[in-house]
Design a protein around this motif. Structure first.
Motif, PDB file in Angstrom:
ATOM      1  N   LYS A   1       0.838  -1.205   0.000  1.00  0.00           N
ATOM      2  CA  LYS A   1       0.000   0.000   0.000  1.00  0.00           C
ATOM      3  C   LYS A   1       0.873   1.255   0.000  1.00  0.00           C
ATOM      4  O   LYS A   1       0.601   2.221  -0.725  1.00  0.00           O
ATOM      5  CB  LYS A   1      -0.942  -0.018   1.209  1.00  0.00           C
TER       6      LYS A   1
ATOM      7  N   GLU B   1       2.341   1.610  -3.428  1.00  0.00           N
ATOM      8  CA  GLU B   1       1.292   2.076  -4.339  1.00  0.00           C
ATOM      9  C   GLU B   1       1.049   3.584  -4.151  1.00  0.00           C
ATOM     10  O   GLU B   1       0.920   4.326  -5.133  1.00  0.00           O
ATOM     11  CB  GLU B   1       0.011   1.285  -4.045  1.00  0.00           C
ATOM     12  N   ASN B   2       0.975   4.038  -2.911  1.00  0.00           N
ATOM     13  CA  ASN B   2       0.752   5.458  -2.641  1.00  0.00           C
ATOM     14  C   ASN B   2       1.895   6.311  -3.175  1.00  0.00           C
ATOM     15  O   ASN B   2       1.669   7.369  -3.777  1.00  0.00           O
ATOM     16  CB  ASN B   2       0.568   5.707  -1.147  1.00  0.00           C
TER      17      ASN B   2
ATOM     18  N   ARG C   1       4.013   5.576  -5.632  1.00  0.00           N
ATOM     19  CA  ARG C   1       3.984   5.564  -7.106  1.00  0.00           C
ATOM     20  C   ARG C   1       2.878   6.473  -7.644  1.00  0.00           C
ATOM     21  O   ARG C   1       3.068   7.154  -8.649  1.00  0.00           O
ATOM     22  CB  ARG C   1       3.812   4.135  -7.615  1.00  0.00           C
ATOM     23  N   TYR C   2       1.741   6.509  -6.973  1.00  0.00           N
ATOM     24  CA  TYR C   2       0.639   7.379  -7.394  1.00  0.00           C
ATOM     25  C   TYR C   2       1.067   8.853  -7.322  1.00  0.00           C
ATOM     26  O   TYR C   2       0.814   9.634  -8.247  1.00  0.00           O
ATOM     27  CB  TYR C   2      -0.584   7.119  -6.506  1.00  0.00           C
ATOM     28  N   LEU C   3       1.709   9.241  -6.224  1.00  0.00           N
ATOM     29  CA  LEU C   3       2.162  10.625  -6.082  1.00  0.00           C
ATOM     30  C   LEU C   3       3.268  10.964  -7.074  1.00  0.00           C
ATOM     31  O   LEU C   3       3.279  12.058  -7.653  1.00  0.00           O
ATOM     32  CB  LEU C   3       2.635  10.884  -4.647  1.00  0.00           C
TER      33      LEU C   3
ATOM     34  N   GLU D   1       3.750   9.611 -10.048  1.00  0.00           N
ATOM     35  CA  GLU D   1       3.130   9.713 -11.376  1.00  0.00           C
ATOM     36  C   GLU D   1       2.348  11.022 -11.516  1.00  0.00           C
ATOM     37  O   GLU D   1       2.430  11.701 -12.533  1.00  0.00           O
ATOM     38  CB  GLU D   1       2.215   8.509 -11.622  1.00  0.00           C
ATOM     39  N   GLY D   2       1.622  11.389 -10.471  1.00  0.00           N
ATOM     40  CA  GLY D   2       0.795  12.594 -10.522  1.00  0.00           C
ATOM     41  C   GLY D   2       1.574  13.889 -10.451  1.00  0.00           C
ATOM     42  O   GLY D   2       1.022  14.964 -10.727  1.00  0.00           O
TER      43      GLY D   2
ATOM     44  N   LYS E   1      -7.266   7.402  -1.820  1.00  0.00           N
ATOM     45  CA  LYS E   1      -7.018   8.098  -3.086  1.00  0.00           C
ATOM     46  C   LYS E   1      -7.375   9.578  -2.966  1.00  0.00           C
ATOM     47  O   LYS E   1      -6.667  10.438  -3.503  1.00  0.00           O
ATOM     48  CB  LYS E   1      -7.799   7.449  -4.220  1.00  0.00           C
TER      49      LYS E   1
ATOM     50  N   LEU F   1      -4.486  11.420  -1.423  1.00  0.00           N
ATOM     51  CA  LEU F   1      -3.377  11.568  -2.363  1.00  0.00           C
ATOM     52  C   LEU F   1      -3.703  12.618  -3.419  1.00  0.00           C
ATOM     53  O   LEU F   1      -2.841  13.430  -3.784  1.00  0.00           O
ATOM     54  CB  LEU F   1      -3.055  10.224  -3.011  1.00  0.00           C
ATOM     55  N   ASP F   2      -4.946  12.629  -3.893  1.00  0.00           N
ATOM     56  CA  ASP F   2      -5.366  13.646  -4.861  1.00  0.00           C
ATOM     57  C   ASP F   2      -5.306  15.046  -4.247  1.00  0.00           C
ATOM     58  O   ASP F   2      -4.937  16.010  -4.921  1.00  0.00           O
ATOM     59  CB  ASP F   2      -6.777  13.360  -5.380  1.00  0.00           C
TER      60      ASP F   2
ATOM     61  N   LEU G   1      -1.695  16.126  -4.424  1.00  0.00           N
ATOM     62  CA  LEU G   1      -1.329  16.488  -5.796  1.00  0.00           C
ATOM     63  C   LEU G   1      -1.987  17.798  -6.229  1.00  0.00           C
ATOM     64  O   LEU G   1      -1.329  18.647  -6.844  1.00  0.00           O
ATOM     65  CB  LEU G   1      -1.705  15.358  -6.758  1.00  0.00           C
TER      66      LEU G   1
END
Length: 154
Positions: free
Chosen positions: A29, A32-33, A35-37, A39-40, A135, A138-139, A142
């Motif tokens: 997790k 994943e968090n 990588r999401y940040l 990428e964003g 999510k 995280l959004d 970003l």
């Protein structure tokens, strides 16, 4: 000379042992968090350096999403205050350099001996990527980073 006792107490061991069953969930997790940040925020690389991962090493469990301002004329304090004001907890990337932490003054190092690390210490921060973030959280990070750096776009 300072010393460290890094042995775990029986209480810490008991608590840790109870959470071993959750290890891989937590590890994955957090990864994943992060990588999401990453990428964003790819489109913000003109403003900041971000942590990166070696694609051949999967065993590093992330604890934070790190960014270091590329241009020292940007204000670390302004970014930090902006994030805090927007309910985003962040911390200085590190303040443990021998030249940036008074606990190490006995070593006798002088400011400027570690220029790259001192730059990161003065101009970098990190935001946690713990496993309880959703999510939407995280959004929010970003969106606020994009809002902050929008004022510097040409």
């Amino acid at each position: 000379i300072p010393g460290l006792n890094l042995k775990m107490s029986d209480l810490h061991a008991a608590v840790g042992r109870a959470h071993l069953k959750d290890f891989w969930y937590t590890f994955n997790k957090r990864k994943e968090n992060l990588r999401y940040l990453l990428e964003g925020s790819r489109d913000l690389e003109q403003f900041a350096f971000f942590n990166s991962e070696n694609p051949n090493v999967e065993e590093v469990a992330p604890h934070g999403f790190s960014l270091t301002l590329r241009d020292p004329s940007f204000s670390y304090r302004d970014l930090y205050d902006f994030l805090q004001k927007n309910s985003i907890n962040c911390k200085r990337n590190f303040g443990s350099m021998p030249t940036q932490h008074r606990g190490f003054t006995f070593l006798g190092h002088k400011l400027g001996e570690f220029p790259e690390a001192e730059y990161v210490g003065d101009n970098g921060l990190h935001i946690g990527v713990h496993q309880y973030l959703e999510k939407d959280d995280l959004d929010h990070v970003l969106n606020r980073l994009h809002e902050y750096f929008e004022r510097f776009k040409n």
